[in-house]
Structures are given as structure tokens and as C-alpha cells.
Design a protein around this motif. Sequence first.
Motif, PDB file in Angstrom:
ATOM      1  N   TYR A 135     -27.483  19.439  -9.645  1.00 51.28           N
ATOM      2  CA  TYR A 135     -26.223  18.700  -9.799  1.00 51.28           C
ATOM      3  C   TYR A 135     -25.188  19.252  -8.821  1.00 51.28           C
ATOM      4  CZ  TYR A 135     -28.006  16.645 -14.106  1.00 51.28           C
ATOM      5  OH  TYR A 135     -28.746  15.944 -15.022  1.00 51.28           O
ATOM      6  N   TYR A 136     -24.388  18.310  -8.265  1.00 50.92           N
ATOM      7  CA  TYR A 136     -23.303  18.687  -7.365  1.00 50.92           C
ATOM      8  C   TYR A 136     -22.111  17.787  -7.670  1.00 50.92           C
ATOM      9  CZ  TYR A 136     -20.547  19.237  -3.119  1.00 50.92           C
ATOM     10  OH  TYR A 136     -19.531  19.457  -2.242  1.00 50.92           O
ATOM     11  N   ILE A 137     -21.171  18.326  -8.405  1.00 50.42           N
ATOM     12  CA  ILE A 137     -19.977  17.565  -8.789  1.00 50.42           C
ATOM     13  C   ILE A 137     -18.841  18.035  -7.900  1.00 50.42           C
ATOM     14  CG2 ILE A 137     -18.607  16.747 -10.740  1.00 50.42           C
ATOM     15  CD1 ILE A 137     -21.645  16.474 -11.141  1.00 50.42           C
ATOM     16  N   ASP A 138     -18.722  17.446  -6.697  1.00 45.13           N
ATOM     17  CA  ASP A 138     -17.737  17.969  -5.753  1.00 45.13           C
ATOM     18  C   ASP A 138     -16.305  17.666  -6.160  1.00 45.13           C
ATOM     19  OD1 ASP A 138     -17.811  15.277  -5.231  1.00 45.13           O
ATOM     20  OD2 ASP A 138     -17.963  15.465  -3.058  1.00 45.13           O
ATOM     21  N   ALA A 139     -16.123  16.707  -7.072  1.00 40.61           N
ATOM     22  CA  ALA A 139     -14.764  16.423  -7.548  1.00 40.61           C
ATOM     23  C   ALA A 139     -14.231  17.562  -8.412  1.00 40.61           C
ATOM     24  CB  ALA A 139     -14.746  15.124  -8.343  1.00 40.61           C
ATOM     25  N   ASP A 140     -15.147  18.386  -8.957  1.00 41.40           N
ATOM     26  CA  ASP A 140     -14.755  19.521  -9.791  1.00 41.40           C
ATOM     27  C   ASP A 140     -15.695  20.680  -9.495  1.00 41.40           C
ATOM     28  OD1 ASP A 140     -13.942  21.336 -11.642  1.00 41.40           O
ATOM     29  OD2 ASP A 140     -14.466  20.144 -13.415  1.00 41.40           O
ATOM     30  N   PRO A 141     -15.327  21.541  -8.532  1.00 39.02           N
ATOM     31  CA  PRO A 141     -16.207  22.657  -8.165  1.00 39.02           C
ATOM     32  C   PRO A 141     -16.510  23.597  -9.332  1.00 39.02           C
ATOM     33  CG  PRO A 141     -14.459  22.352  -6.535  1.00 39.02           C
ATOM     34  CD  PRO A 141     -14.117  21.474  -7.703  1.00 39.02           C
ATOM     35  N   ASP A 142     -15.684  23.569 -10.371  1.00 40.12           N
ATOM     36  CA  ASP A 142     -15.898  24.448 -11.518  1.00 40.12           C
ATOM     37  C   ASP A 142     -16.723  23.791 -12.619  1.00 40.12           C
ATOM     38  OD1 ASP A 142     -14.366  26.526 -10.369  1.00 40.12           O
ATOM     39  OD2 ASP A 142     -12.512  25.558 -11.039  1.00 40.12           O
ATOM     40  N   ASP A 143     -17.183  22.571 -12.382  1.00 38.38           N
ATOM     41  CA  ASP A 143     -18.010  21.893 -13.393  1.00 38.38           C
ATOM     42  C   ASP A 143     -19.254  22.734 -13.669  1.00 38.38           C
ATOM     43  OD1 ASP A 143     -20.001  20.057 -14.597  1.00 38.38           O
ATOM     44  OD2 ASP A 143     -18.459  18.546 -14.243  1.00 38.38           O
ATOM     45  N   GLN A 144     -19.541  22.991 -14.944  1.00 39.84           N
ATOM     46  CA  GLN A 144     -20.637  23.881 -15.304  1.00 39.84           C
ATOM     47  C   GLN A 144     -22.015  23.296 -15.000  1.00 39.84           C
ATOM     48  OE1 GLN A 144     -19.853  24.924 -19.421  1.00 39.84           O
ATOM     49  NE2 GLN A 144     -18.554  26.630 -18.802  1.00 39.84           N
ATOM     50  N   ARG A 145     -22.082  21.999 -14.703  1.00 36.57           N
ATOM     51  CA  ARG A 145     -23.362  21.399 -14.334  1.00 36.57           C
ATOM     52  C   ARG A 145     -23.762  21.724 -12.902  1.00 36.57           C
ATOM     53  NH1 ARG A 145     -21.924  15.328 -15.624  1.00 36.57           N
ATOM     54  NH2 ARG A 145     -19.933  16.151 -14.806  1.00 36.57           N
ATOM     55  N   ASN A 146     -22.805  22.082 -12.073  1.00 41.24           N
ATOM     56  CA  ASN A 146     -23.093  22.364 -10.666  1.00 41.24           C
ATOM     57  C   ASN A 146     -24.158  23.445 -10.515  1.00 41.24           C
ATOM     58  OD1 ASN A 146     -21.422  20.521  -9.357  1.00 41.24           O
ATOM     59  ND2 ASN A 146     -19.627  21.853  -9.544  1.00 41.24           N
ATOM     60  N   GLY A 147     -25.165  23.144  -9.699  1.00 42.34           N
ATOM     61  CA  GLY A 147     -26.225  24.103  -9.425  1.00 42.34           C
ATOM     62  C   GLY A 147     -27.386  24.062 -10.397  1.00 42.34           C
ATOM     63  N   LYS A 148     -27.255  23.348 -11.501  1.00 41.07           N
ATOM     64  CA  LYS A 148     -28.356  23.262 -12.465  1.00 41.07           C
ATOM     65  C   LYS A 148     -29.352  22.196 -12.021  1.00 41.07           C
ATOM     66  CE  LYS A 148     -25.903  25.012 -16.487  1.00 41.07           C
ATOM     67  NZ  LYS A 148     -26.629  26.291 -16.400  1.00 41.07           N
ATOM     68  N   GLU A 149     -30.636  22.462 -12.241  1.00 41.38           N
ATOM     69  CA  GLU A 149     -31.678  21.531 -11.811  1.00 41.38           C
ATOM     70  C   GLU A 149     -31.654  20.255 -12.649  1.00 41.38           C
ATOM     71  OE1 GLU A 149     -35.498  23.351 -11.669  1.00 41.38           O
ATOM     72  OE2 GLU A 149     -34.877  24.921 -10.259  1.00 41.38           O
ATOM     73  N   LYS A 150     -31.803  19.127 -11.975  1.00 37.34           N
ATOM     74  CA  LYS A 150     -31.795  17.839 -12.671  1.00 37.34           C
ATOM     75  C   LYS A 150     -33.141  17.535 -13.333  1.00 37.34           C
ATOM     76  CE  LYS A 150     -28.646  15.540  -9.396  1.00 37.34           C
ATOM     77  NZ  LYS A 150     -28.537  14.393  -8.452  1.00 37.34           N
ATOM     78  N   PHE A 151     -34.234  17.919 -12.650  1.00 33.98           N
ATOM     79  CA  PHE A 151     -35.552  17.434 -13.068  1.00 33.98           C
ATOM     80  C   PHE A 151     -36.534  18.580 -13.304  1.00 33.98           C
ATOM     81  CE2 PHE A 151     -33.740  14.172 -10.179  1.00 33.98           C
ATOM     82  CZ  PHE A 151     -33.505  13.202 -11.143  1.00 33.98           C
ATOM     83  N   LYS A 152     -37.560  18.299 -14.072  1.00 39.77           N
ATOM     84  CA  LYS A 152     -38.638  19.248 -14.317  1.00 39.77           C
ATOM     85  C   LYS A 152     -39.467  19.419 -13.038  1.00 39.77           C
ATOM     86  CE  LYS A 152     -38.743  17.574 -19.066  1.00 39.77           C
ATOM     87  NZ  LYS A 152     -39.463  16.744 -20.060  1.00 39.77           N
ATOM     88  N   GLN A 153     -40.221  20.502 -12.976  1.00 43.53           N
ATOM     89  CA  GLN A 153     -40.945  20.806 -11.735  1.00 43.53           C
ATOM     90  C   GLN A 153     -42.274  20.066 -11.607  1.00 43.53           C
ATOM     91  OE1 GLN A 153     -40.821  25.235 -11.513  1.00 43.53           O
ATOM     92  NE2 GLN A 153     -39.833  24.856  -9.555  1.00 43.53           N
ATOM     93  N   MET A 183     -39.031  13.148 -16.536  1.00 41.85           N
ATOM     94  CA  MET A 183     -38.707  14.258 -15.653  1.00 41.85           C
ATOM     95  C   MET A 183     -37.305  14.829 -15.867  1.00 41.85           C
ATOM     96  SD  MET A 183     -41.297  15.035 -13.813  1.00 41.85           S
ATOM     97  CE  MET A 183     -40.622  15.919 -12.402  1.00 41.85           C
ATOM     98  N   LEU A 184     -36.483  14.193 -16.662  1.00 44.96           N
ATOM     99  CA  LEU A 184     -35.100  14.637 -16.818  1.00 44.96           C
ATOM    100  C   LEU A 184     -35.019  15.907 -17.664  1.00 44.96           C
ATOM    101  CD1 LEU A 184     -32.106  13.926 -16.243  1.00 44.96           C
ATOM    102  CD2 LEU A 184     -32.080  12.809 -18.492  1.00 44.96           C
ATOM    103  N   ARG A 185     -34.389  16.935 -17.126  1.00 45.29           N
ATOM    104  CA  ARG A 185     -34.130  18.140 -17.913  1.00 45.29           C
ATOM    105  C   ARG A 185     -33.031  17.849 -18.932  1.00 45.29           C
ATOM    106  NH1 ARG A 185     -36.430  22.897 -16.320  1.00 45.29           N
ATOM    107  NH2 ARG A 185     -37.345  22.961 -14.213  1.00 45.29           N
ATOM    108  N   GLN A 186     -33.228  18.283 -20.152  1.00 45.60           N
ATOM    109  CA  GLN A 186     -32.285  18.012 -21.222  1.00 45.60           C
ATOM    110  C   GLN A 186     -31.300  19.177 -21.343  1.00 45.60           C
ATOM    111  OE1 GLN A 186     -33.086  14.860 -23.014  1.00 45.60           O
ATOM    112  NE2 GLN A 186     -34.384  14.830 -21.182  1.00 45.60           N
ATOM    113  N   TYR A 187     -30.006  18.851 -21.266  1.00 49.46           N
ATOM    114  CA  TYR A 187     -28.944  19.842 -21.466  1.00 49.46           C
ATOM    115  C   TYR A 187     -28.020  19.321 -22.565  1.00 49.46           C
ATOM    116  CZ  TYR A 187     -30.351  21.767 -16.893  1.00 49.46           C
ATOM    117  OH  TYR A 187     -31.056  22.312 -15.845  1.00 49.46           O
TER     118      TYR A 187
END
Length: 209
Positions: A135-153, A183-187
Motif C-alpha cells: 500500500y502507498y497512500i501518498d495523500a497521507d504519508p503517516d497512514d498505517q497501511r503504507n508499506g504493508k503487503e496487499k496480497f498473499k505470496q 489473494m487479498l491479505r486481511q487487515y
Amino acid sequence: MKRILIIVFSIFAVIPAWSQVVQPSPGRLENHIMIGAGLFGERGNNASDIFPGAVLRLSYGLDVKLSDKWSLMPGAGIRTQIGEINHFRWVGGDPDIMDMADFFCQARYHFVSANTRVVIGLGPQISYMVSPDTYYIDADPDDQRNGKEKFKQWDIGLQPKIVFQTGKHWQWGLEAYIGLRNMLRQYSEYNISGSVYFYNIMFFCGWRF
């Protein structure tokens, strides 16, 4: 990129060794190198509106003839798929981009139609995500989703294929992939849940020898 190149070279170094393990009579083994490009998409109740997405794949298969009509082809390849190519560089965009190593095995039926050799194939494919999307939420660099994997391997699905063979070496056709695993990782802590399944369809051409 370095990891992708290592996997590509490993695939093309290891798979031809299968022919040393399987030793049928001469003329019953055939090497296939293929490159394909086409459309990539997602389905599921949390799938992104990524159309048009693009997919590109380089693959190798070893066709083992079982009879005049039937053969078996194990193989492997490296695939890149990108969603929302029309929004690729947009500010605020977060397109799904990933590289996957594919391992497949197809049952193939051979026949002749209008003086053209035709092959219809179907079989399972297992894929490993070499370069995970995050995930890359450039509108909010502090968004806690940033850097977390979207999909399973790991993904698993079906690979249908139709091939038209011309001359001694050339071939072309259509190849698809229908993903069967969510494939979606659940958060749950970020209200990310639901399902995403990958699919694609490609035009390919190749060389057989």
C-alpha cells in the motif's frame, strides 16, 4: 530486479534438466520458449477497478509426448502484471504492480485443422509473488497501511491455452489464467477484508525445438 533476474536464470537453467530425468524415445521431447502480453484483471468483492491492466510473461515448457494426440507439458515462467496502466503515474494513484514466478503443468491435446497443427491445453498453475505489492497512500504519508503487503505470496489457478503451430518451429495463440485463491491479505484493524482473485488473458508467440 536482481532477485527477479536470479529466478529467471534459475528457471531456464533447471527446467531443461527435466529432460535428463525423463528419457522417452527420440523425438518425444520438445522445448518451448514463449513470450506473451495481454490484459490483467481482478475479480472479487474487494477487487480494484484496475482495468485496463497489463500482463507480460516469459516462459519455458518441456512438452512430453504421450501418444499421437496427447502430451504433458511442465514448465515455468516469470510474469509482471500492472493494474490501471492509464493511471500509472497519476498523483494519488496506487496501482497494483507485482512480479510472479509461475510453475505449471498442462495436459495437451493435438489435432490438425485446415492444414494447421492445433494444440489445446489445460492444467494447474502455482505462482509465487517475487516482488510483492504494498500500500502507498501518498495523500497521507503517516497512514498505517503504507508499506504493508496487499496480497498473499502464493496463488493457485487454472491455465487454459490454445496454440497454432506453423512450420517446424513457430507457434502462436492465446493463453489465460484463472486464479482460484483469494489473494487479498486481511487487515481487520484497518477494515481491509473481502476477496481478490487474479486473472489474465494473453496473446503469445514462441519457438519450439
